[in-house]
Write an enzyme that holds these catalytic residues in place. Structure first.
Site, mmCIF file in Angstrom:
data_model
loop_
_atom_site.group_PDB
_atom_site.id
_atom_site.type_symbol
_atom_site.label_atom_id
_atom_site.label_comp_id
_atom_site.label_asym_id
_atom_site.label_seq_id
_atom_site.Cartn_x
_atom_site.Cartn_y
_atom_site.Cartn_z
ATOM 1 N N CYS A 118 -5.371 16.705 19.309
ATOM 2 C CA CYS A 118 -7.062 15.828 19.572
ATOM 3 C C CYS A 118 -6.531 14.448 19.823
ATOM 4 O O CYS A 118 -7.120 13.800 20.429
ATOM 5 C CB CYS A 118 -7.798 16.148 18.275
ATOM 6 S SG CYS A 118 -8.135 17.779 17.973
ATOM 7 N N CYS A 125 -0.226 17.042 17.495
ATOM 8 C CA CYS A 125 -1.592 16.827 17.445
ATOM 9 C C CYS A 125 -2.433 16.807 18.566
ATOM 10 O O CYS A 125 -2.348 15.752 19.273
ATOM 11 C CB CYS A 125 -1.958 15.555 16.442
ATOM 12 S SG CYS A 125 -3.584 15.062 16.471
ATOM 13 N N HIS A 145 -13.118 -10.894 8.852
ATOM 14 C CA HIS A 145 -14.166 -11.701 8.818
ATOM 15 C C HIS A 145 -14.076 -13.028 9.256
ATOM 16 O O HIS A 145 -13.041 -13.671 9.425
ATOM 17 C CB HIS A 145 -14.757 -11.698 7.386
ATOM 18 C CG HIS A 145 -15.359 -10.436 6.869
ATOM 19 N ND1 HIS A 145 -16.462 -9.915 7.539
ATOM 20 C CD2 HIS A 145 -14.933 -9.592 6.175
ATOM 21 C CE1 HIS A 145 -16.588 -8.807 6.607
ATOM 22 N NE2 HIS A 145 -15.765 -8.575 5.871
HETATM 23 C C1 FAD Z 1 -16.002 -0.722 0.918
HETATM 24 C C2 FAD Z 1 -15.052 -1.937 1.423
HETATM 25 C C3 FAD Z 1 -15.228 -2.646 2.729
HETATM 26 C C4 FAD Z 1 -14.476 -3.740 2.721
HETATM 27 N N1 FAD Z 1 -14.381 -4.214 3.914
HETATM 28 C C5 FAD Z 1 -13.744 -5.396 4.168
HETATM 29 C C6 FAD Z 1 -13.773 -6.063 5.405
HETATM 30 O O1 FAD Z 1 -14.321 -5.368 6.261
HETATM 31 N N2 FAD Z 1 -12.853 -6.876 5.500
HETATM 32 C C7 FAD Z 1 -12.306 -7.332 4.669
HETATM 33 O O2 FAD Z 1 -11.380 -8.480 4.808
HETATM 34 N N3 FAD Z 1 -11.855 -6.778 3.490
HETATM 35 C C8 FAD Z 1 -12.808 -5.802 3.017
HETATM 36 N N4 FAD Z 1 -12.579 -5.403 1.938
HETATM 37 C C9 FAD Z 1 -11.936 -5.894 1.088
HETATM 38 C C10 FAD Z 1 -10.419 -5.121 1.323
HETATM 39 O O3 FAD Z 1 -10.442 -3.842 1.376
HETATM 40 C C11 FAD Z 1 -9.776 -5.504 -0.016
HETATM 41 O O4 FAD Z 1 -9.845 -6.713 -0.559
HETATM 42 C C12 FAD Z 1 -8.276 -5.315 0.047
HETATM 43 O O5 FAD Z 1 -7.962 -4.099 0.664
HETATM 44 C C13 FAD Z 1 -7.656 -5.259 -1.169
HETATM 45 O O6 FAD Z 1 -6.046 -4.972 -1.137
HETATM 46 P P1 FAD Z 1 -5.488 -5.033 -2.399
HETATM 47 O O7 FAD Z 1 -4.254 -5.047 -1.973
HETATM 48 O O8 FAD Z 1 -5.747 -6.310 -3.333
HETATM 49 O O9 FAD Z 1 -6.000 -3.805 -3.131
HETATM 50 P P2 FAD Z 1 -5.566 -2.221 -3.068
HETATM 51 O O10 FAD Z 1 -5.384 -1.804 -1.562
HETATM 52 O O11 FAD Z 1 -6.376 -1.359 -3.836
HETATM 53 O O12 FAD Z 1 -4.012 -2.068 -3.744
HETATM 54 C C14 FAD Z 1 -3.749 -2.062 -4.782
HETATM 55 C C15 FAD Z 1 -2.752 -1.261 -5.404
HETATM 56 O O13 FAD Z 1 -2.154 -1.170 -6.653
HETATM 57 C C16 FAD Z 1 -1.845 -0.256 -6.968
HETATM 58 N N5 FAD Z 1 -1.670 -0.038 -8.492
HETATM 59 C C17 FAD Z 1 -2.899 -0.389 -9.062
HETATM 60 N N6 FAD Z 1 -2.549 -0.219 -10.580
HETATM 61 C C18 FAD Z 1 -1.234 0.303 -10.457
HETATM 62 C C19 FAD Z 1 -0.302 0.387 -11.622
HETATM 63 N N7 FAD Z 1 -0.583 0.114 -12.838
HETATM 64 N N8 FAD Z 1 0.939 0.573 -11.262
HETATM 65 C C20 FAD Z 1 1.233 0.625 -9.962
HETATM 66 N N9 FAD Z 1 0.419 0.297 -9.044
HETATM 67 C C21 FAD Z 1 -0.618 0.008 -9.143
HETATM 68 C C22 FAD Z 1 -2.862 0.799 -6.244
HETATM 69 O O14 FAD Z 1 -2.419 2.139 -6.370
HETATM 70 C C23 FAD Z 1 -3.126 0.379 -4.918
HETATM 71 O O15 FAD Z 1 -2.140 1.025 -3.977
HETATM 72 C C24 FAD Z 1 -13.436 -4.082 1.693
HETATM 73 C C25 FAD Z 1 -13.374 -3.319 0.575
HETATM 74 C C26 FAD Z 1 -14.120 -2.223 0.318
HETATM 75 C C27 FAD Z 1 -13.917 -1.265 -1.005
#
Ligand code: FAD
Lengths: 475, 411
Positions: free
Chosen positions: A399, A397, A49
């Site tokens: 495709c 693969c 973004h």
């Molecule tokens: C529909 C959607 C659209 C989005 N679009 C955008 C976009 O276009 N641009 C943008 O910048 N952002 C976007 N976002 C936001 C972005 O995807 C997230 O902010 C980002 O991926 C978050 O990363 P994270 O590492 O915090 O979370 P996650 O990727 O959820 O990682 C958290 C990890 O913690 C692990 N975990 C949880 N609990 C435990 C536990 N007890 N023990 C061990 N491991 C654990 C989980 O398994 C997971 O792998 C979007 C999000 C969504 C859902």
């Protein structure tokens, strides 16, 4: 005893690990699933973004703009695809135009470069497939796209190549304060570390509660998508957003870095943090709104649909803080992907304030060889590679044109692919038109052989997601 | 320069090669991506192949072996493990394999015989989760027949295409329980004999006008919700029914694999998804022919071989002294008949025209018009989309035509 344990191997945890790997600290990245990038990072809009969305002064605004500025270099170092395709927020009427003016002002205040409002005539040249009813649009030239799981896998791989450890299938169930740090449990298993980063996404509130912090909650809000064939991505250059309204941000349509066309997300509040089911209503909404934005949406060329869960924090902003050597990165919803590189740097600064000494490693290497280097090589270069390693001459693969060599590399390189989805996210094998129909039996064989597993032990995505249930006539 | 390159070493490719050889071509190369010749027949271990050709019931591998032997006997060259990446409009083929690396061949003539693939789940937009346990029927067939592993124990099959029907029987024989076969349409897309031998003989219910509306399960499928559909194929809420299962097999259609064809700039027929061809199975590009399932999906391999022979012989003639043409007629259909192959006639010679109908018709009459005049009619007791039909038009009947139209009338 580790210096730092990071809970959660999504893009946020991965960027923290990679930033820390620069220094002489022992890092362990902890993940409950069988692979990295399986949470929100697996299924999102993949947009870098520009930064006109978040309120002035918010953490979202700050990290969005910084992250977006860092992203291109991070992607270059990690050898992952990045495309500065630009974003358009389209308006259909006077009310939309007013909102766009507000977004423009907000973006300028946030320090986003190059924003302006374009009129219909210009838009017809800029993006000929926009719907005829579009009146004007906010143009954000710094908007970009990446592949979120490719970025995360590469960041974790690079951190590991620089000494970090990855502990998978370790679901943190309790955390205990020790004299000089924390003991982190997953049932009987334990990992000790002096400092902890909580990057557990949807479960960041649960992890916070384990150390007695119940100041925030995180709830899931689902976002469904429809992904179309690679033949369709060239219909659009920019990412097309609708003007946000009281009803939310609506459905966007965007090319992906791999050339597909993506439409979504829906936005529905949920109770269950594990429910990533798509719905018929969701499909209807995506199709309806996407067709309002763009002419002749090629939904007949759909290859898959999927759903991601946003980690919506109860404060309305990212929840970022540090205390007693414990850094919390909670409620990292959109623009979390964009912000992740900047959050990684900031979390490291917070750890330094908490007393972690940061001495740069002499042999730190920020570069990771591109996972797609073979695919992008010239015919001569490819033949050089095949001469050394015949497996690059064999297409597995069809495709997506992925060779056995690329699949073996994904299975052998940090972080190793352990299951079918892991191979898919690293190589795109099984991601094309036939969705693994032809190649998955062979990939199962490669996984079994390389990891010394029985054929029927191979899973789609860890746990009991077995592909086969046993030998014929024995079930 | 290679005189004739055949892309695909399944029954179509092998038959075309043999026919071209027998018509005098010696410089032939078959390129096959799999590690052996035979194509999809290798995993079709059930019988029922070759009834028309050999008057015997062979298994898939046996049928393929007959052609493989003929390839060997003639010393026709082939490369397996070789994937064609690109075909250019001027007939340069780019391919890759582990020993040669990426290489190019200039061909004088090409026969496209790449076969087809199954439609994947993504295209269906079924709501719900995406756990392990969802396979196309052909993938399940590969696991069971080629690898000896069971992709599941309790199975629901969506779509009643032939592979789905065959797999209903195979999974049952291997110890699984097949709960139901759901078919969106009010009729099956498979052969009548397969419904009899694969479902009825095993008491497996065929639920016509039914579809899967939701998939359940987080890591592995735990069940599916099915529903009856109305005449617009929309699920009827009140008919929703949950079936516990660990596997969903999809047999929802086959699509000719024409990425290479399109890459060469050859026009496809929107109905068949295969190239537009003339009576010799020559595409729009001179010297490029197509046959078998890459041209249109066949239900019986016997007709694949027959079609491939036409293409192989024509390729030989093209190589020797070019193909001559004496007319240019387009074949049209009326909608009740969905398509014909060939779609064009450029030479008046005896031609079998293959076609499929759009719905199940009982007691119908097929009429062929030549430039508006009735050329011939034929009555049929029963016609179904799952069964390919053919009519023979003679050289005399075709001569001088501009437009030939196939129509159907229910009596
Ligand atoms: C529909 C959607 C659209 C989005 N679009 C955008 C976009 O276009 N641009 C943008 O910048 N952002 C976007 N976002 C936001 C972005 O995807 C997230 O902010 C980002 O991926 C978050 O990363 P994270 O590492 O915090 O979370 P996650 O990727 O959820 O990682 C958290 C990890 O913690 C692990 N975990 C949880 N609990 C435990 C536990 N007890 N023990 C061990 N491991 C654990 C989980 O398994 C997971 O792998 C979007 C999000 C969504 C859902």
């Amino acid at each position: 005893m580790y210096d730092v344990a990071i809970i959660g191997a999504g893009v946020v945890g991965a960027m923290c690990a990679r930033t820390l790997a620069k220094y002489d600290v022992r890092v362990c990245l902890i993940e409950k699933e069988n692979d990295v990038a399986t949470g929100a990072t697996r299924a999102n809009s993949a947009i870098v973004h520009a930064g006109f969305d978040a309120k002035e002064g918010s953490l979202k605004a700050k990290f969005n703009v910084r992250g977006s500025e860092m992203m291109e270099q991070v992607c270059r170092e990690l050898g992952v695809k990045y495309k500065n395709n630009g974003s358009l927020v389209i308006g259909f009427n006077a009310e939309d135009r007013q909102t766009l003016e507000e977004l423009l002002a907000r973006g300028n205040a946030n320090g986003v470069k190059g924003l302006y409002i374009a009129e219909k005539e210009e838009l017809e040249k800029l993006e000929p497939n926009l719907s005829d009813t579009v009146e004007c649009a906010l143009v954000a030239p710094t908007g970009a796209i990446v592949c979120p799981y490719e970025l995360t896998i590469a960041a974790v791989g690079n951190a590991m190549d620089n000494g970090a450890d990855l502990e998978r299938n370790f679901e943190v169930s309790a955390i205990e304060k020790t004299e000089n740090g924390y003991r982190i449990f997953a049932g009987e298993k334990a990992i000790e570390a002096r400092f902890v980063i909580n990057a557990a996404g949807l479960y960041s509130d649960k992890i916070a509660k384990m150390i007695g912090d119940d100041s925030f909650d995180v709830h899931p809000r689902k976002g469904e998508y429809i992904l179309m064939d690679k033949a369709c991505g060239s219909m659009l250059k920019n990412t097309i957003f609708r003007t946000p309204s009281k009803m939310g941000k609506g459905i966007l349509v965007s090319p992906t870095v791999d050339g597909n066309l993506l439409a979504g997300p829906t936005s529905v509040d949920m109770e269950d943090k594990e429910n990533t089911a798509t719905s018929a209503e969701g499909f209807d909404k995506i199709i309806k709104e996407a067709c309002e934005n763009v002419k002749e949406m090629p939904f007949r060329r759909t290859i898959t649909s999927f759903c991601g869960l946003r980690a919506v924090g109860s404060t309305g902003d990212f929840i970022i803080k540090a205390e007693n050597g414990f850094v919390t990165l909670g409620g990292i919803e959109s623009p979390g992907l964009t912000s992740a590189p900047a959050i990684g740097v900031y979390a490291t600064e917070l750890l330094a304030e908490q007393g972690l000494e940061l001495k740069e490693k002499a042999d730190y290497n920020p570069i990771r060889e591109a996972m797609h280097h073979f695919r992008e090589a010239s015919m001569e270069e490819k033949n050089e590679i095949i001469k050394k390693d015949k497996s690059y001459g064999k297409i597995v693969c069809r495709c997506e044109g992925v060779t056995e060599g690329e699949i073996l590399a994904a299975i052998r390189q940090n972080p190793k692919a352990l299951d079918l989805d892991g191979v898919k996210r690293r190589t795109r094998a099984q991601m094309g038109r036939c969705q693994g129909g032809f190649c998955s039996p062979y990939i199962v064989e490669l996984l079994a052989r390389e990891h010394g597993m029985a054929y029927e032990q191979v899973t789609k995505s860890g746990r009991d997601s077995y592909i086969n249930v046993g030998k014929t006539k024995e079930v | 320069m290679t005189e004739l390159v055949i892309i695909g070493g399944g029954p179509a490719g092998m038959s075309a090669a043999v026919a071209a050889y027998d018509a005098g071509v010696r410089d032939i190369l078959i390129l096959e991506r799999d590690d052996s010749l035979g194509g999809i027949l290798q995993q079709c271990i059930h019988n029922g192949f070759g009834l028309h050709r050999f008057g015997e019931e062979l298994t898939g591998p046996e049928y393929a072996w007959r052609y493989e032997q003929q390839v060997h006997e003639r010393g026709i060259a082939y490369k397996t493990g070789t994937m064609v990446l690109e075909v250019s409009p001027d007939k340069v083929i780019t391919a890759t394999n582990p020993t040669d690396g990426i290489f190019q061949i200039q061909a004088k003539a090409i026969v496209l015989a790449m076969g087809c693939r199954e439609r994947a789940k993504g295209a269906l937009n079924i709501a719900g989760t995406r756990p392990a346990g969802i396979f196309s029927a052909g993938t399940a067939q590969k696991f069971v027949n080629m690898k000896g592993y069971m992709p599941g124990k309790n199975v629901v099959i969506l779509g009643s295409g032939d592979i789905g029907l065959i797999m209903a029987r195979r999974m049952t024989l291997e110890g699984a329980s097949v709960k139901a076969v759901c078919e969106l349409m009010p009729y099956s897309g498979g052969l009548a004999r397969n419904i009899e031998q694969c479902l009825n003989d095993f008491n497996i219910p065929l639920k016509l006008s039914h579809t899967v509306v939701e998939i359940h399960g987080k890591t592995r499928v735990t069940g599916v919700t099915i529903a009856k559909v109305d005449e617009n194929r929309k699920p009827i809420e009140s008919t929703k029914e949950y079936i516990e299962c660990d596997t969903l097999l999809l047999s929802v259609g086959l699509i000719p694999e024409n990425e290479l064809t399109e890459g060469a700039g050859i026009c496809l027929d929107r109905v068949t998804s295969g190239a537009l061809v003339d009576q010799d199975r020559q595409t729009q590009i001179d010297g490029v022919f197509a046959c078998g399932n890459v041209l249109h999906v066949h239900d019986l391999v016997d007709f694949v071989s027959e079609e491939a022979e036409i293409a192989g012989q024509a390729a030989a003639q093209y190589i020797a002294d070019g193909l001559d043409t004496d007319m240019d007629a387009v074949l049209h259909t009326d909608g009740k008949i969905r398509y014909t192959v060939p779609q064009r006639i450029t030479k008046a010679k005896d031609t079998n025209v293959y076609f499929r109908v759009a719905d199940v018709y009982k007691n119908a009459k097929i009429t062929v018009l030549k430039d508006g005049e009735v050329l011939l009619t034929k009555k049929k007791m029963r016609l179904a989309p799952g069964e390919m039909e053919s009519l023979k038009l003679t050289a005399a009947q075709l001569a001088g035509a501009k437009e030939i139209k196939f129509g159907l009338e229910v009596l």
